[in-house]
Design a protein around this motif. Structure first.
Motif, short mmCIF file in Angstrom:
data_model
loop_
_atom_site.label_atom_id
_atom_site.label_comp_id
_atom_site.label_asym_id
_atom_site.label_seq_id
_atom_site.Cartn_x
_atom_site.Cartn_y
_atom_site.Cartn_z
N LEU A 272 49.24 42.62 27.88
CA LEU A 272 48.56 43.93 28.02
C LEU A 272 49.72 44.96 27.88
CD1 LEU A 272 46.26 45.92 28.99
CD2 LEU A 272 46.73 44.98 31.22
N CYS A 273 50.89 44.83 28.65
CA CYS A 273 51.99 45.70 28.65
C CYS A 273 52.30 46.12 27.33
CB CYS A 273 53.15 44.98 29.39
SG CYS A 273 52.72 44.88 31.04
N ALA A 274 52.60 44.96 26.11
CA ALA A 274 52.75 45.11 24.85
C ALA A 274 51.83 46.00 24.32
CB ALA A 274 53.02 43.75 24.31
N ALA A 275 50.51 45.68 24.51
CA ALA A 275 49.35 46.65 23.94
C ALA A 275 49.36 48.04 24.16
CB ALA A 275 48.18 45.88 24.08
N VAL A 276 49.67 48.31 25.48
CA VAL A 276 49.81 49.58 25.88
C VAL A 276 50.95 50.35 25.19
CG1 VAL A 276 50.49 50.98 27.97
CG2 VAL A 276 48.95 49.19 28.43
N ASP A 277 51.96 49.67 24.90
CA ASP A 277 53.20 50.40 24.23
C ASP A 277 52.69 50.72 22.58
OD1 ASP A 277 54.98 50.38 26.18
OD2 ASP A 277 56.03 48.48 25.72
N ALA A 278 51.90 49.57 22.15
CA ALA A 278 51.58 49.71 20.73
C ALA A 278 50.50 50.89 20.70
CB ALA A 278 50.94 48.60 20.17
N VAL A 279 49.54 50.76 21.50
CA VAL A 279 48.54 51.97 21.45
C VAL A 279 49.17 53.21 21.66
CG1 VAL A 279 46.48 52.85 22.49
CG2 VAL A 279 46.52 50.43 22.36
N SER A 280 50.08 53.37 22.62
CA SER A 280 50.89 54.69 22.87
C SER A 280 51.55 55.15 21.72
CB SER A 280 51.66 54.70 23.96
OG SER A 280 52.38 55.65 24.12
N ASP A 281 52.16 54.09 20.86
CA ASP A 281 52.86 54.40 19.65
C ASP A 281 52.03 54.84 18.77
OD1 ASP A 281 55.56 54.29 18.20
OD2 ASP A 281 54.73 52.30 17.22
N ALA B 150 45.69 44.03 17.65
CA ALA B 150 45.97 42.54 17.31
C ALA B 150 47.51 42.00 17.46
CB ALA B 150 45.89 42.40 15.84
N GLY B 151 47.42 40.83 17.99
CA GLY B 151 48.58 40.37 18.19
C GLY B 151 48.72 38.90 18.81
N GLY C 57 54.21 47.02 19.58
CA GLY C 57 54.75 46.66 21.29
C GLY C 57 55.14 45.49 21.12
N VAL C 58 56.17 45.16 21.99
CA VAL C 58 56.78 43.94 22.32
C VAL C 58 57.14 43.91 23.72
CG1 VAL C 58 57.66 43.46 19.92
CG2 VAL C 58 59.16 44.39 21.54
N LYS C 59 56.85 42.68 24.36
CA LYS C 59 57.48 42.28 25.55
C LYS C 59 57.90 40.64 25.06
CE LYS C 59 56.67 45.74 28.09
NZ LYS C 59 57.20 46.84 26.78
N SER C 60 59.52 40.68 24.80
CA SER C 60 59.82 39.55 24.30
C SER C 60 61.28 39.19 24.80
CB SER C 60 59.93 39.60 22.73
OG SER C 60 61.22 40.47 22.16
N PRO C 61 61.82 37.95 24.47
CA PRO C 61 63.27 37.69 25.07
C PRO C 61 64.40 38.57 24.42
CG PRO C 61 61.63 35.56 24.63
CD PRO C 61 61.09 36.80 24.04
N ALA C 62 64.03 39.03 23.16
CA ALA C 62 64.88 39.69 22.42
C ALA C 62 64.98 41.05 22.96
CB ALA C 62 64.45 39.78 20.97
N GLY C 63 63.80 41.61 23.61
CA GLY C 63 63.74 42.96 24.28
C GLY C 63 62.42 43.44 24.40
N ALA D 119 55.10 38.60 24.15
CA ALA D 119 54.09 38.89 23.50
C ALA D 119 54.36 40.21 22.43
CB ALA D 119 53.03 39.88 24.16
N ALA D 120 53.55 40.34 21.29
CA ALA D 120 53.75 41.26 20.24
C ALA D 120 52.51 41.77 19.79
CB ALA D 120 54.77 40.77 19.12
N VAL D 121 52.50 43.01 19.66
CA VAL D 121 51.09 43.59 19.42
C VAL D 121 51.38 44.46 18.29
CG1 VAL D 121 49.27 44.91 20.10
CG2 VAL D 121 50.08 43.36 21.51
N LEU D 122 50.34 44.62 17.15
CA LEU D 122 50.44 45.45 15.97
C LEU D 122 48.94 46.52 16.25
CD1 LEU D 122 52.19 42.96 14.97
CD2 LEU D 122 51.83 43.93 12.81
N VAL D 123 49.02 47.78 16.10
CA VAL D 123 47.81 48.29 15.81
C VAL D 123 47.38 48.54 14.42
CG1 VAL D 123 46.61 50.58 16.12
CG2 VAL D 123 48.04 49.82 18.25
N LEU D 124 46.26 48.14 14.07
CA LEU D 124 46.05 48.32 12.55
C LEU D 124 44.68 49.24 12.38
CD1 LEU D 124 45.65 44.37 11.79
CD2 LEU D 124 47.66 45.68 12.00
#
Length: 419
Positions: A87-96, A196-197, A18-24, A244-249
């Protein structure tokens, strides 16, 4: 494909991003922007309108997105910008990754590990400006908004994850440190999974002014989209960014058992400290070199097995020079192709390492190394194999992701595509 870790320890895979970044604000948009080598730097309207006589008024900002699907209005009032983005990036990552599968794990076996260099400093700055003369009128949520551990705790509270919940502050290496430490906790049996992120939201007048004062930021305010140029002869500093950037491990065996999509594996991690200077890197780069060597060895690899490098690449004169020296020494003059995300995203401080690891893994899996935005060449680029001009196709293989922060904080990850 090489990259499986030594026997006798658990394997840790990446199952959500999950990301919420300037690149997208989603992974594929951010990846496409990186491949296009398009800078996101702009004149920041809120810095200009502050009228505080800043020497630098440009930044890389997260594009606007709908926050309320992630966070209620009431909850949002309790969050600093950094906690909101994480939190928004983490929600995307957990959903993914599959929210139901993670929530079904024993709650004490799922942790949250977050890196941040600035924490809630944006809220502290705003509160000081607005309420400094009358502190008893400040909002009741000021303390939880300024807490550096708030982003991690908010994720744990959202999902009821009761495993180790930790926040790492290792300056620009914070996000990398958080991912590496999360992988270690899973690898050696303390956790089954972790969110993690890294995150920071440092585009404020005080923070930008302070970095400009120490001449760490580019002064190319008349051409912001050309300002961040890692490893270029004419680089003059970085562009401040947020995100923010988040990875689920997860434990590999558990992920395989539930049929999870696996993006790759965290196979190597190392961290150390220059113990040299609070802001400048050691020009000899001996400790940074050792950090890379240790991460590669931790993955059970030799330097020749690394497919490409996702560099720290700040676009400052000293840091790029030191990193190029370290890469040259680590790889004995045989550098693999090297790219640098900050040419596109700017410097997200604690969020940078996480974003660079995430995008580096996608590049490693898809066999492509993006060109470094705005970079035409330099003696440093000649010392290592900086990808210039157009993207390069490579064989799928492990990526080495570097982060080197103020205080001499070094952290490196090796991420390997799935077999």
């Amino acid at each position: 494909m090489k990259g499986a870790p030594p026997s006798g320890r658990g394997r840790v895979v990446v199952t959500g991003l999950g990301v919420k970044s300037p690149a997208g604000n989603d992974v594929e948009t951010a990846y496409a922007r990186l491949l296009a080598a398009e800078s996101t730097a702009v004149v920041a309207k809120h810095l200009v309108e502050a009228e505080r006589d800043l020497a630098v008024e440009m930044a890389c900002l997260v594009p606007e997105f709908e926050v309320e699907p992630y966070i209620t209005r009431r909850e949002r009032r309790q969050l600093d910008r950094a906690a909101e983005l994480l939190l928004c990036a983490a929600v995307d990552a957990v959903s993914d990754a599959g929210e139901s599968a993670l929530v079904d794990l024993p709650s004490s076996r799922v942790g949250v590990q977050v890196g941040t260099g600035m924490g809630g400093l944006g809220t502290m700055e705003g509160t000081t400006f607005d309420y400094g003369a009358h502190p008893m009128t400040m909002p009741v949520h000021t303390v939880p908004r300024t807490m550096a551990n708030s982003p991690a705790c908010r994720v744990a509270m959202r999902y009821g994850f009761r495993g180790n919940c930790a926040t790492y502050a290792t300056a620009c290496a914070s996000g990398t440190t958080a991912i590496g430490e999360a992988a270690r906790r899973i690898r050696y049996g303390e956790l089954d999974a972790a969110v993690a992120g890294g995150v920071d939201a440092p585009v404020t007048t005080t923070i930008v002014g302070a970095f400009a004062k120490m001449r760490a930021l580019s002064r190319r305010c008349d051409e912001p989209d050309r300002a961040s140029r890692p490893f270029d002869t004419d680089r003059d500093g970085f562009v401040m960014g947020e995100g923010a950037a988040v990875l689920v491990l997860e434990r590999r065996d558990l992920a395989l058992a539930r049929g999870a999509r696996i993006y790759g594996e965290i196979t190597g991690y190392a961290a150390n400290c220059d113990a040299f200077h609070i802001a400048a890197p050691d020009p000899e780069a001996a400790t940074a070199t050792e950090c890379m060597r240790l991460a590669v060895a931790d993955a059970g690899l030799s330097p020749g097995d690394i497919g490409h490098i996702s560099a720290h690449g700040t676009s400052t004169v000293l840091n790029d020079r030191a990193e190029a020296t370290a890469v040259h020494r680590c790889f004995a003059g045989q550098s693999p192709p090297l790219t640098a995300v900050k040419g596109v995203s700017g410097h997200l401080i604690g969020g940078s390492g996480a974003l660079e690891a995430l995008l580096g893994l996608l590049c490693a899996d898809r066999g492509v190394v993006p060109a470094v935005a705005n970079t035409l060449g330099s003696p440093e680029a000649d010392l290592v194999d900086v990808v210039i001009g157009s993207r390069r196709t490579i064989a799928r293989g492990p990526v080495l992701s570097n982060s080197f922060g103020f205080g001499g904080q070094n952290a490196c990850l090796v991420l390997t595509p799935p077999a």
